[in-house]
Design a protein around this motif. Structure first.
Motif, PDB file in Angstrom:
ATOM      1  N   GLN A  22       1.394 -13.541  -3.830  1.00 31.91           N
ATOM      2  CA  GLN A  22      -0.007 -14.013  -3.731  1.00 31.91           C
ATOM      3  C   GLN A  22      -0.906 -12.853  -3.309  1.00 31.91           C
ATOM      4  OE1 GLN A  22      -1.339 -16.564  -4.690  1.00 31.91           O
ATOM      5  NE2 GLN A  22       0.543 -17.720  -5.184  1.00 31.91           N
ATOM      6  N   TYR A  23      -0.435 -12.121  -2.319  1.00 32.29           N
ATOM      7  CA  TYR A  23      -1.263 -11.009  -1.789  1.00 32.29           C
ATOM      8  C   TYR A  23      -1.522  -9.999  -2.903  1.00 32.29           C
ATOM      9  CZ  TYR A  23      -2.690  -6.954   1.010  1.00 32.29           C
ATOM     10  OH  TYR A  23      -3.382  -5.877   1.511  1.00 32.29           O
ATOM     11  N   ASP A  36      -8.493   1.176  -8.741  1.00 29.94           N
ATOM     12  CA  ASP A  36      -7.233   0.982  -8.003  1.00 29.94           C
ATOM     13  C   ASP A  36      -7.350   1.680  -6.651  1.00 29.94           C
ATOM     14  OD1 ASP A  36      -4.795   0.918  -6.900  1.00 29.94           O
ATOM     15  OD2 ASP A  36      -3.674   1.646  -8.641  1.00 29.94           O
ATOM     16  N   ILE A  37      -7.747   0.924  -5.611  1.00 30.22           N
ATOM     17  CA  ILE A  37      -7.983   1.599  -4.322  1.00 30.22           C
ATOM     18  C   ILE A  37      -6.672   1.825  -3.568  1.00 30.22           C
ATOM     19  CG2 ILE A  37     -10.345   0.731  -4.096  1.00 30.22           C
ATOM     20  CD1 ILE A  37      -9.300  -1.352  -2.145  1.00 30.22           C
ATOM     21  N   SER A  96     -12.346  -6.537  -9.950  1.00 29.26           N
ATOM     22  CA  SER A  96     -13.759  -6.987  -9.908  1.00 29.26           C
ATOM     23  C   SER A  96     -14.699  -5.836  -9.576  1.00 29.26           C
ATOM     24  CB  SER A  96     -13.896  -8.039  -8.799  1.00 29.26           C
ATOM     25  OG  SER A  96     -13.806  -7.356  -7.549  1.00 29.26           O
ATOM     26  N   TRP A 151       0.830  -1.217   0.000  1.00 24.45           N
ATOM     27  CA  TRP A 151       0.000   0.000   0.000  1.00 24.45           C
ATOM     28  C   TRP A 151       0.858   1.258   0.000  1.00 24.45           C
ATOM     29  CZ3 TRP A 151      -5.302  -0.337  -0.405  1.00 24.45           C
ATOM     30  CH2 TRP A 151      -5.832  -1.631  -0.297  1.00 24.45           C
ATOM     31  N   TYR A 189      -9.236  -8.614  -6.775  1.00 25.18           N
ATOM     32  CA  TYR A 189     -10.343  -7.931  -6.082  1.00 25.18           C
ATOM     33  C   TYR A 189     -10.593  -6.568  -6.716  1.00 25.18           C
ATOM     34  CZ  TYR A 189     -12.729  -5.071  -2.635  1.00 25.18           C
ATOM     35  OH  TYR A 189     -13.603  -4.195  -2.035  1.00 25.18           O
ATOM     36  N   SER A 221      -4.143 -11.443  -5.345  1.00 16.92           N
ATOM     37  CA  SER A 221      -5.558 -11.477  -4.917  1.00 16.92           C
ATOM     38  C   SER A 221      -6.072 -10.048  -4.739  1.00 16.92           C
ATOM     39  CB  SER A 221      -5.707 -12.296  -3.623  1.00 16.92           C
ATOM     40  OG  SER A 221      -5.041 -11.691  -2.575  1.00 16.92           O
ATOM     41  N   LEU A 222      -5.192  -9.106  -4.366  1.00 18.95           N
ATOM     42  CA  LEU A 222      -5.640  -7.705  -4.278  1.00 18.95           C
ATOM     43  C   LEU A 222      -6.000  -7.197  -5.674  1.00 18.95           C
ATOM     44  CD1 LEU A 222      -6.046  -5.128  -2.582  1.00 18.95           C
ATOM     45  CD2 LEU A 222      -3.630  -4.599  -2.934  1.00 18.95           C
TER      46      LEU A 222
END
Lengths: 196, 211, 571, 186, 225
Positions: free
Chosen positions: A116-117, A135-136, A127, A92, A124, A120-121
């Motif tokens: 992996q993190y 892109d949060i 999606s 982040w 997410y 999956s981020l």
């Protein structure tokens, strides 16, 4: 006393209060695991002795060693889990490509966890709708203006902004660019936000 | 003051420890005066004073909290735990008089944490201990709050040294709130900044070069 | 070509484009850049600012940005050279040049597609007419064809009226003679036009006028244009008359701005900046250190007292006594002087100065106040900014210093400005000490047509004088001091060339020449051309990288032959 | 919550501006704005007013409460009473800072207003600290805080909530085992 | 330029019928901001608002498409872009605070989701649920690979449900009342005090423990501040 090495691991991490990631203490972990192995073997032999020769006076020692085993496990789990939280923060604060200086501090499994993190981020975020999702990891601070003045702190080569236009980030050059595009580079320390 | 994305597991405070909290792991490393109520064969080497093979019954020795909690069972006594002096009656009256006067850091930096944890060990004075810890916290709250908001303009470091770990964490969160506000008031809060992780790595890289 | 409507032909063209800003390293350029940046922020024009300290950097900056940018704005660089020849741009690149360097290269003047000059017409440009320099191709056809005589230069194609008679022969000879005459005249015109280098209206003032025309001028912009003009005055780039006329223009803007908020209710916020027109003293930074230090380190006072000499010091003591100021006050920092003294200090100093022959210690300038205690004169900011621009204390690149100097110009960076003021004090002291030592050790030698002074490696602060602006200021102060101290009439009217070590590894020196010191001097400097010719004739290894042609870098070994060539050239 | 986020919420308040450009109605997602005619006041959110001011496209009309005399009254009232007096705007501190930093030339007696608002703020923050201390001392479980603005709450929020939560846990020590947290230890 | 920035599309045309009344864009944004503040200040993960998120994303992408066709530097376009930046900030911050809580309490969040009765509203959106599962798997694989598999047999696993702390519902929160509520029970802090009841007038602001007003937050009767 037992479990000194284990708590030393925790202290080493606890000292870095600002979330920095120290080097992975490979041999620290190894030494604790060895202590655990030794404790476990001594307990196994005492348990057999107590069972076969009915020596119930050994029970306190067995319990003593078992407490040390639990303690060592907890210290290692605490150490590893806290490192995960620091590695998570890097995604982040820094972005998805970590500089080598940071990667040297991570063991192979941590690099794997980070990848992996990241994946999956990314899944997410994609999606969340629209063509490439949202892109949060951007928009960390409330927007003040569409464009901001930035200064290049080091040569960074070409940088693509909206609709394909590319600009050259040369040290000490200054640019007036869309705020949204510069956030990542500012956080990575490549650009500096100049407040007029 | 960029929003920190590293959020460590917080300490449990009170009687419940958080398994993964580094603060709680360090808290539970604090030493307690104990007495063995049975012998511990083959562990003599741990006890420096005696050369014997085992730790005999009734030896007074210091044990870390995590060990004491692990071995302490109300029914079959394996060890018994004495009350650290700071929680005894004498000190409790001192705290009752004026909690602000006491240097909690010197008293063992985990005054509240350890005080809550020893309640796991059976002791008639437990209710008074719990009450005394709570009143101490309440008694010192005002000074911690005002100093964290720079209400006194005297030198903070003298005061900071006398706070226990829990109070220090509260002091820091008070300071962070104040600093964020002052940064905002000066118009700097809207400035996008490099993440502190990045700047610290750069700083450390330089120190590594020199050391 | 010259832009007549700066708004339509420049701003409206770039407002929807992305612009590359190439800015030279001088304070006037920085101020112009600040104004343009403020305007671009208003209209959200995306730009990239690249500092360029010389021709090489200008060339690299252009090469690196020519794919992504079509529009280039050059500030204080590019006008005095054939830019298209130097940069070899594509057809579609457009250059807006806002540059004070004169003369403007004739090709830039007469190119009407790619070169747009943001230069005010009323500057005494004296550009030769088009026909004197360029001949249309059709007159140049081969000798055989007779395309009718010169005068009509008719436009109908020449091929159709072909007949042969002996008259054609005379006409051809006549035409060749006329052409040779035209070419000779062309050479003279160009020689006169390009012989002297000088400076025109400040770039910051041109940019301020743009803002004013679009009614987007703020007080910050006005202040920056004031600093741009004051930079030209401090570094003596413009004549006193030009300075006074430009001051008058700015004064009208200042009173317009001050008048603007009188109509509102009484007080305006303390944070709003207030600009005031003032008659102030030629004492450098005098409000930022003690009066004594300011007098000792200001060129004007140190020359009139001749402070490098013993009786100069005595004269100074008499001057202080005449003013009736207690020594303790004079040695104290200006802000901590007693209020009673500070109130009419200017009048007291002026009165005594007249008695000591310093008739024009007063000068028209501007001051600014904002916040409770921030008060600066325009020259304070110039000295501070240029000290930051050429800071040699830390191992920093020129572009690092460029950024720091740019920052100190905005009001939110007061600490950077104060840092600049401290650096400026050190620089002024260094200049005075060097001037005194050069005079006392007779380092200034007359070479016949010019005076010459070489700072050897190892002289104190020599590193500071490897920088062009610092060496220029030292050179001007040294010439003024030398004229006051020498009795030789002839030397008083000679120009001065100075050299100082520039790059020890490369074994080079920085060489610059300034015109002679005289009240009527028009600040025109012929050393640019002279250096070029001397370098060519002796194939000395020189680098003419600086935008001021009168400043070059020279290999140490070639210094001897280079100077000899100059002597023969100029005597 | 970072103060800049509180300011972000304050920027949704509406304020009057006098534009120097003309533009017809704009249909924003959050609602319609305009039309804009040179010289005619129009109401826009503060975030837009500041942006147009910085781009020299309008002058900002300070809100009625941002007036030296009115604020003087409020300051005196605030000093007299020991409870939090009603405040003219939920975002008085943020709006004062935003308007004075970006449009000080449009606001008469700007410096007095800045000092008045700072005095009001300091008085109220001192009261907030007092009530926080009494809330902790009385070990109360509920407090009513009408008239307190979001920025005031936000400045001491983390400290106050952390302290209350610590106290709650120390108090649960008094009833060992009954506390909601399960007492499984390691 | 044809007014490409015409009336921002109304939501009446939503695909499947939504249980809430149909929201106009301004209401949508107001709901998003409320959800953002509640999520930011609530100690536990609140009900997921994926419909709301979807509608807001739709508005943003729709407006962004309109803006592509507008020439650069147009004043109206820059105002629209500023608004988009603001809305996108709230949306990102809202989703970030949800994600942070999912990562902070992942075993409990997953446990709650697994033991949820079919009818009840889910606290996790499908994507969040997937993310939480991956996070759990990823973390357990990591702990096992680095250390647990080298430990004695009976210590080779750590019960994440016990190890990772639960959200503390007794934390104190600040709130503003939107719809009047009566007789809200307030548990006493000390045993010598008795339970007492409090009325929450509309517009009033309170400081109390989250547990007592948790249902009012999800119903929208109170707003956390």
């Amino acid at each position: 006393m037992f479990c000194e090495k284990a708590v030393e691991l925790v202290r080493e991490l606890h000292r870095m209060t600002d979330g920095q990631l120290p080097a992975f203490n490979e041999d620290g972990i190894r030494q604790v695991l060895e202590e655990m192995k030794a404790l476990y073997e001594q307990n196994q032999s005492d348990v057999n002795e107590a069972k076969t020769e009915g020596k119930s006076e050994l029970i306190p020692t067995i319990k003593f060693r078992h407490c040390c085993l639990l303690r060592n496990q907890r210290c290692i789990a605490g150490y590893l889990y806290d490192r995960l939280l620091r590695i998570r923060a890097l995604r982040w604060e820094y972005g998805s490509v970590l500089p080598t200086t940071i990667r040297f501090h991570m063991c192979a499994e941590e690099l794997e966890w980070f990848n992996q993190y990241k994946k999956s981020l990314a899944t997410y975020m994609r999606s969340l709708g629209g063509d490439e999702g949202l892109d949060i990891t951007q928009d960390i601070k409330p927007p003040k203006s569409l464009y901001i003045e930035v200064r290049c702190l080091k040569d960074h080569g070409e940088f693509e902004i909206d609709d394909g236009t590319v600009i050259l980030l040369k040290k000490n050059s200054q640019h007036f660019l869309p705020r949204w595009k510069c956030e990542q580079l500012i956080r990575q320390g490549v650009l500096e936000h100049v407040i007029s | 003051m960029d929003t920190q994305s590293y959020m460590p597991v917080p300490p449990g405070v009170g009687m419940e420890e958080n398994f993964l909290s580094l603060d709680d792991i360090l808290l539970s490393h604090e030493r307690l005066p104990c007495k063995t109520d049975t012998s511990f064969p083959k562990l003599g080497f741990l006890e420096k004073t005696s050369e014997s093979h085992d730790i005999p019954e009734n030896t007074k020795m210091e044990m870390p909290l995590w060990m004491a909690k692990g071995l302490y069972e109300r029914k079959r006594h394996v060890i018994s735990v004495d009350l650290p002096k700071v929680y005894r009656e004498g000190w409790r009256t001192v705290f009752g008089a004026d909690a602000n006067m006491v240097d909690l850091h010197k008293m063992g930096p985990y005054y509240y944490g350890l005080g809550s944890q020893i309640l796991h060990f059976e002791n008639a004075e437990n209710p008074e201990i719990a009450q005394s810890i709570l009143q101490t916290f309440i008694g010192r709250f005002r000074r911690t709050m005002d100093s964290s908001q720079n209400a006194y303009n005297e030198d903070m470091s003298a005061l900071l040294e006398r706070l226990d770990c829990l109070e220090r964490a509260l002091f820091r969160s008070g300071q962070n709130g104040l600093n964020a506000f002052q940064l905002w008031e000066r118009g700097r809060a809207s400035q996008l900044t490099a993440s502190s992780l990045v700047t610290n790595y750069r700083k450390r890289k330089i120190t590594e070069l020199h050391s | 070509m010259f832009v007549t409507d700066i708004r339509k032909e420049f701003y409206d063209v770039v407002v929807h484009q992305r612009v590359a800003l190439l800015v030279s390293a001088d304070i006037d350029a920085l101020c112009a850049c600040k104004i343009l940046q403020a305007l671009f922020h208003c209209d959200q024009v995306q730009y990239t600012l690249v500092p360029v300290t010389g021709w090489q950097e200008l060339g690299t900056a252009f090469l690196e940005h020519k794919e992504q940018y079509r529009y280039f704005v050059l500030i204080n660089c590019g006008a005095n050279v054939d830019l298209l020849e130097t940069l070899q741009p594509e057809e579609d690149s457009v250059f807006f040049i806002c540059d004070t360097h004169r003369p403007v290269d004739v090709v830039n003047v007469y190119n009407d597609t790619q070169i747009k000059l943001l230069i005010k017409q009323d500057d005494d440009l004296g550009v030769p007419s088009y026909d004197d320099i360029f001949r249309d191709e059709e007159d140049e056809d081969s000798d055989g064809g007779d395309s009718g005589n010169e005068s009509d230069g008719g436009s109908e194609p020449s091929g159709k009226r072909r007949r042969f008679d002996e008259g054609a022969l005379e006409r051809r000879i006549e035409r060749q003679r006329a052409r040779r005459e035209w070419e000779a005249r062309r050479r003279d015109i160009l020689f006169d036009y390009e012989q002297y280098e000088y400076h025109g209206t400040s770039a910051a003032m041109v940019m301020f006028e743009l803002a004013w025309v679009m009614t987007k001028d703020t007080r910050d912009m006005l202040w920056w244009s004031i600093i741009g003009l004051t930079d030209q005055w401090v570094h003596e780039k413009i004549t006193h008359i030009k300075y006074v006329t430009d001051i008058a223009t700015l004064q009208r803007h200042v009173s317009r701005h001050n008048h603007r908020n009188e109509d509102e209710e009484n007080s305006v916020s303390i944070d709003c900046m207030r600009i005031t027109f003032e008659y102030d003293l030629r004492l450098a930074l005098y409000q930022h250190w003690s009066l004594y230090e300011s007098i000792c380190n200001s060129c004007y006072t140190s020359c009139s007292f001749k402070l490098w000499s013993i009786n100069g010091q005595k004269k100074l003591q008499e001057f202080l006594a005449d003013m009736g100021l207690p020594l303790k006050q004079v040695r104290q920092k200006f802000n901590s002087m007693d209020m009673s003294i500070k109130e009419n200090l200017r009048e007291v100093i002026e009165e005594s100065s007249n008695k000591f022959g310093m008739k024009d210690i007063r000068v028209q300038t501007f001051g600014v106040h904002f916040g409770f205690k921030n008060r600066f004169l325009a020259s304070d900011v110039v000295h501070a900014a240029v000290a930051l621009l050429e800071n040699v204390e830390k191992e920093e690149t020129p572009t690092d210093n460029f950024i720091k100097a740019l920052d100190c110009l905005s009001r939110s960076n007061i600490e950077r400005l104060h840092l600049g003021i401290d650096l400026a004090k050190k620089k002024l002291k260094a200049i005075q000490q060097t001037v005194a030592s050069c005079i006392c050790t007779n380092l200034i030698l007359s070479q016949g047509p010019f005076l010459y002074c070489h700072l050897m490696e190892g002289t104190p602060d020599v590193k500071l004088f490897s920088k062009p602006l610092a060496l220029t200021l030292l050179c001007k102060y040294l010439l003024k001091a030398f004229i006051c101290s020498t009795r030789n009439k002839r030397c008083k009217i000679l120009p001065l060339i100075m050299a100082a070590p520039m790059d020890v590894e490369k074994g080079t020196v920085i060489v610059l020449g300034i015109p002679p010191e005289s009240d009527t001097s028009n600040k025109k400097n012929f050393f640019g051309r002279a250096f070029e010719k001397a370098a060519e004739s002796t194939t000395s290894r020189t680098l003419h990288d600086h935008f001021d042609t009168s400043i070059i870098e020279l290999k140490m070994e070639d210094k001897g032959k280079f100077l000899d060539a100059l002597i023969t050239l100029l005597s | 919550m970072d103060p800049s986020e509180v300011e972000f919420l304050a920027e949704k308040e509406m304020v009057k501006i006098i534009p120097n450009f003309s533009l017809d109605k704009i249909y924003l997602i959050g609602g319609d704005l305009g039309p804009f005619n040179p010289g005619l006041t129009v109401e826009v959110p503060v975030w837009l007013a500041l942006n147009l001011k910085q781009r020299q496209k309008c002058r900002i009309v300070p809100p009625e409460w941002m007036d030296a005399d009115k604020l003087e009254e409020i300051r005196e009232q605030e000093r007299r009473e020991d409870t939090f007096t009603p405040i003219p705007s939920l975002h008085y501190m943020e709006l004062t800072k935003l308007l004075l930093n970006h449009a000080a030339d449009n606001i008469p007696r700007a410096d007095e207003i800045r000092t008045l608002v700072k005095d009001i703020w300091d008085t109220r923050i001192a009261k907030l600290r007092l009530s926080a201390d009494s809330f902790i001392n009385q070990q109360e479980a509920h407090a009513r805080l009408d008239n307190l603005t979001l920025m005031e709450i936000n400045t001491t929020r983390t400290f106050l909530l952390d302290s209350l939560n610590c106290m709650y846990k120390l108090r649960s020590n008094l009833q060992p085992g009954s506390g909601s947290g399960k007492a499984h230890d390691y | 330029m044809a007014d490409a920035l015409s009336e921002a599309s109304d939501l009446s045309g939503g695909e499947e019928s939504q249980d809430e009344d149909v929201l106009t864009p301004p209401e949508l944004i107001a709901r998003l901001e409320e959800a953002w503040l509640n999520e930011k200040f609530s100690p536990e993960l609140l009900e997921n608002k994926s419909e709301l998120v979807e509608c807001v994303m739709e508005q943003l992408t729709h407006m962004e498409e309109n803006l592509q066709r507008v020439k650069k530097g147009d004043l109206k376009a820059s105002i629209h872009r500023m608004e988009i930046d603001r809305i996108r900030f709230v949306l990102s911050s809202f989703l970030r605070s949800r994600l942070q809580k999912i990562e902070k309490f992942f075993p409990h969040v997953l446990e709650k989701e697994k033991s949820r009765a079919d009818g009840d509203p889910s606290f996790l959106s499908p994507e969040e649920f997937a993310f939480a599962k991956e996070y759990l798997a990823n973390t357990e694989v990591y702990l096992k690979a680095v250390a647990l598999r080298h430990m004695p047999p009976n210590l080779q696993s750590v019960d994440m449900l016990k190890a990772v702390p639960e959200p503390c519902l007794d934390s104190f929160v600040f709130l503003r009342v939107k719809e009047r509520q009566e007789n809200i029970l307030v548990e006493p802090e000390t045993d010598d005090q008795r339970d007492y009841v409090v009325d929450l007038e509309e517009g009033s602001q309170h400081l109390m423990r989250y547990r007592t007003i948790a249902p009012l937050v999800s119903s929208g009767a109170v707003q956390l501040i």
